[in-house]
Scaffold this active site. Structure first.
Site, PDB file in Angstrom:
ATOM      1  N   LYS A  74       2.538  10.004   8.525  1.00  0.00           N
ATOM      2  CA  LYS A  74       1.837   9.576   9.743  1.00  0.00           C
ATOM      3  C   LYS A  74       2.419  10.087  11.065  1.00  0.00           C
ATOM      4  O   LYS A  74       2.135  11.196  11.482  1.00  0.00           O
ATOM      5  CB  LYS A  74       1.734   8.049   9.755  1.00  0.00           C
ATOM      6  CG  LYS A  74       0.769   7.507   8.681  1.00  0.00           C
ATOM      7  CD  LYS A  74       0.517   6.040   8.858  1.00  0.00           C
ATOM      8  CE  LYS A  74      -0.368   5.428   7.784  1.00  0.00           C
ATOM      9  NZ  LYS A  74      -1.795   5.703   7.957  1.00  0.00           N
ATOM     10  N   ASP A 105       9.253   2.853   1.697  1.00  0.00           N
ATOM     11  CA  ASP A 105       8.061   3.573   2.156  1.00  0.00           C
ATOM     12  C   ASP A 105       7.888   3.265   3.639  1.00  0.00           C
ATOM     13  O   ASP A 105       7.393   2.212   4.010  1.00  0.00           O
ATOM     14  CB  ASP A 105       6.849   3.119   1.322  1.00  0.00           C
ATOM     15  CG  ASP A 105       5.544   3.738   1.820  1.00  0.00           C
ATOM     16  OD1 ASP A 105       5.526   4.328   2.913  1.00  0.00           O
ATOM     17  OD2 ASP A 105       4.532   3.588   1.106  1.00  0.00           O
ATOM     18  N   PHE A 136       0.858  -1.194   0.000  1.00  0.00           N
ATOM     19  CA  PHE A 136       0.000   0.000   0.000  1.00  0.00           C
ATOM     20  C   PHE A 136       0.887   1.234   0.000  1.00  0.00           C
ATOM     21  O   PHE A 136       1.739   1.405   0.877  1.00  0.00           O
ATOM     22  CB  PHE A 136      -0.948   0.045   1.209  1.00  0.00           C
ATOM     23  CG  PHE A 136      -1.916   1.192   1.102  1.00  0.00           C
ATOM     24  CD1 PHE A 136      -3.003   1.109   0.238  1.00  0.00           C
ATOM     25  CD2 PHE A 136      -1.721   2.370   1.804  1.00  0.00           C
ATOM     26  CE1 PHE A 136      -3.880   2.192   0.082  1.00  0.00           C
ATOM     27  CE2 PHE A 136      -2.590   3.453   1.650  1.00  0.00           C
ATOM     28  CZ  PHE A 136      -3.676   3.354   0.799  1.00  0.00           C
TER      29      PHE A 136
HETATM   30  C1  LIG Z   1       2.915   2.331   3.858  1.00  0.00           C
HETATM   31  C2  LIG Z   1       1.991   3.455   3.503  1.00  0.00           C
HETATM   32  N1  LIG Z   1       2.309   4.275   2.506  1.00  0.00           N
HETATM   33  C3  LIG Z   1       1.528   5.303   2.160  1.00  0.00           C
HETATM   34  C4  LIG Z   1       0.342   5.548   2.817  1.00  0.00           C
HETATM   35  C5  LIG Z   1      -0.514   6.695   2.406  1.00  0.00           C
HETATM   36  O1  LIG Z   1      -0.410   7.723   3.325  1.00  0.00           O
HETATM   37  P1  LIG Z   1      -1.466   8.916   3.332  1.00  0.00           P
HETATM   38  O2  LIG Z   1      -2.788   8.323   3.681  1.00  0.00           O
HETATM   39  O3  LIG Z   1      -0.939   9.868   4.357  1.00  0.00           O
HETATM   40  O4  LIG Z   1      -1.470   9.492   1.960  1.00  0.00           O
HETATM   41  C6  LIG Z   1      -0.027   4.716   3.883  1.00  0.00           C
HETATM   42  C7  LIG Z   1      -1.291   4.930   4.600  1.00  0.00           C
HETATM   43  O5  LIG Z   1      -1.810   4.084   5.275  1.00  0.00           O
HETATM   44  C8  LIG Z   1       0.812   3.638   4.229  1.00  0.00           C
HETATM   45  O6  LIG Z   1       0.504   2.793   5.232  1.00  0.00           O
END
Ligand SMILES: Cc1ncc(COP(=O)(O)O)c(C=O)c1O
Length: 383
Positions: free
Chosen positions: A242, A213, A127
């Protein structure tokens, strides 16, 4: 009727106050937040240091724009780079935006090497966000459904399988591998200890960027400030969001070496990204993590929570996966109904398919962990 678009299906509760690990609803009922606003409020709700930083900065200066120097942004960039052993940072407002920057850097890296059709390898069940590029990077058909044509060129490989990456080394269009060190949204999938080390070796041998990520795994969630520090490696690109703002919207894309030279004036930007308010807040998050020995606490609470959960594990539990305070309890049956059942018991959790996912605040106490363990025991017994 609601004037909100229907892309969320919120539970029947509205919170009006938060303190530490607890949220209070409109009726004055208190709930234990074992999800931290989906991994965001690592230091708990309304941590006094964070509140003070926000209040002070709000009274001083909120926003100027990136057309001028922003002192707190430069301080935060230096702090993050020193902590992560990276060279520079671009500030955005969310995880998806941090990943967008990473994807753009990967494409620039390709073009700098005469690759006109750059391809990025990403993992199945990953994700990376909900923007067009990041949902295209996300190896999950459900996230992509209805949004074709997707942004090309992503190739999805199985997570935790080095040979799946090795199999692409003869594809000369590949410019980067983009991975979560631990897959969060798909249910806390922790790879083999040396997986990232091996992936990095392949990247180095092929002049590919390693993009990690750490939007969910970063900022202490796993017991290290960044999950990849367990592997003693440094990626070429690292994304954060986050927990970095503990609730104020911030994203960061850090780069090192050749990856740090690719964004030049005019190639990328954000109106709000890295404004004085969010940067001051993030600095106060980093200070608090350090001053309060949060990383050590996360490791201790992992042991406490996981051994507690193991002791109640019924025959319905097939596996408990965890790193720090990212925890998934895998069941042998669908457990969607537990979301509302837990809410009735004033516990906030997440359900991912057949697993219960917990991302409690990093400051959680043993007494609060006991409440989680006992409530989950009751929920599983009634399932
Ligand atoms: C690993 C990862 N990358 C990217 C995102 C996306 O982040 P945002 O919702 O702040 O755009 C998330 C959100 O849960 C995530 O867990």
């Amino acid at each position: 009727m609601s004037y909100l678009m229907s892309n969320y299906a919120p539970l029947e509760v509205t919170f009006v106050k938060g303190k530490g690990c607890y949220l209070t609803d409109t009726q004055g009922e208190k709930y234990l937040d074992a999800l931290s606003g989906v991994g965001v409020v690592g230091l708990g709700h309304c941590h006094p240091n964070i509140t003070a930083a926000i209040q002070m900065q709000a009274a001083e200066l909120l926003h100027t724009s990136n057309w001028y120097h922003i002192a707190h942004q430069e301080t935060l960039a230096e702090r993050l780079c020193k902590l992560a052993d990276m060279d520079n940072v671009f500030f955005a407002n969310s995880g998806a935006e941090a990943n967008e920057a990473a994807i753009k850097i990967a494409r620039l890296h390709g073009h700098a090497n005469q690759i006109t059709n750059p391809v990025i390898l990403t993992a199945n069940q990953s994700f990376h966000g909900r923007t067009m590029a990041t949902l295209s990077a996300t190896g999950n058909a459900k996230v992509q459904a209805g949004f074709s044509p997707l942004v090309s060129e992503f190739i999805y490989i199985d997570f935790n399988d080095v040979s799946a990456i090795q199999a692409h080394t003869n594809n000369h269009n590949i410019v980067a591998v983009m991975l979560e060190p631990i897959q969060g949204e798909s249910g806390v999938h922790v790879p083999k200890d040396d997986y990232l080390n091996q992936v990095q070796s392949i990247c180095q041998a092929n002049n590919w960027l390693l993009i990690l990520d750490e939007v969910q795994t970063g900022i202490g969630r796993t017991g290290k400030l960044f999950a990849h520090q367990y592997n003693h490696i440094t990626p070429d690109v690292l994304t954060l969001a986050k927990g970095l703002g503990n609730g104020v919207p911030i994203g960061a894309c850090l780069a090192k070496g050749k990856a740090a030279t690719l964004l030049t004036p005019g190639t990328h930007g954000s109106t709000f990204g890295g404004n004085p308010l969010v940067c001051k807040t993030a600095l106060s998050v980093l200070d608090t993590i350090e001053q309060d020995n949060i990383l050590e606490h996360v490791i201790q609470m992992n042991e406490y929570l996981v051994s507690g959960l193991q002791s109640i594990a019924t025959d319905k539990v097939t596996e408990i996966r965890s790193k720090g305070l990212m925890i998934a309890i895998q069941l042998n049956q669908d457990c969607t109904e537990l979301l509302n059942a837990a809410l009735q018991k004033k516990l906030l959790i997440n359900i991912t398919g057949r697993s219960i996912r917990l991302l409690p605040p990093l400051i959680i106490s043993q007494a609060e962990a006991d409440i989680i363990i006992n409530t989950i025991n009751e929920l599983l017994s009634a399932l």
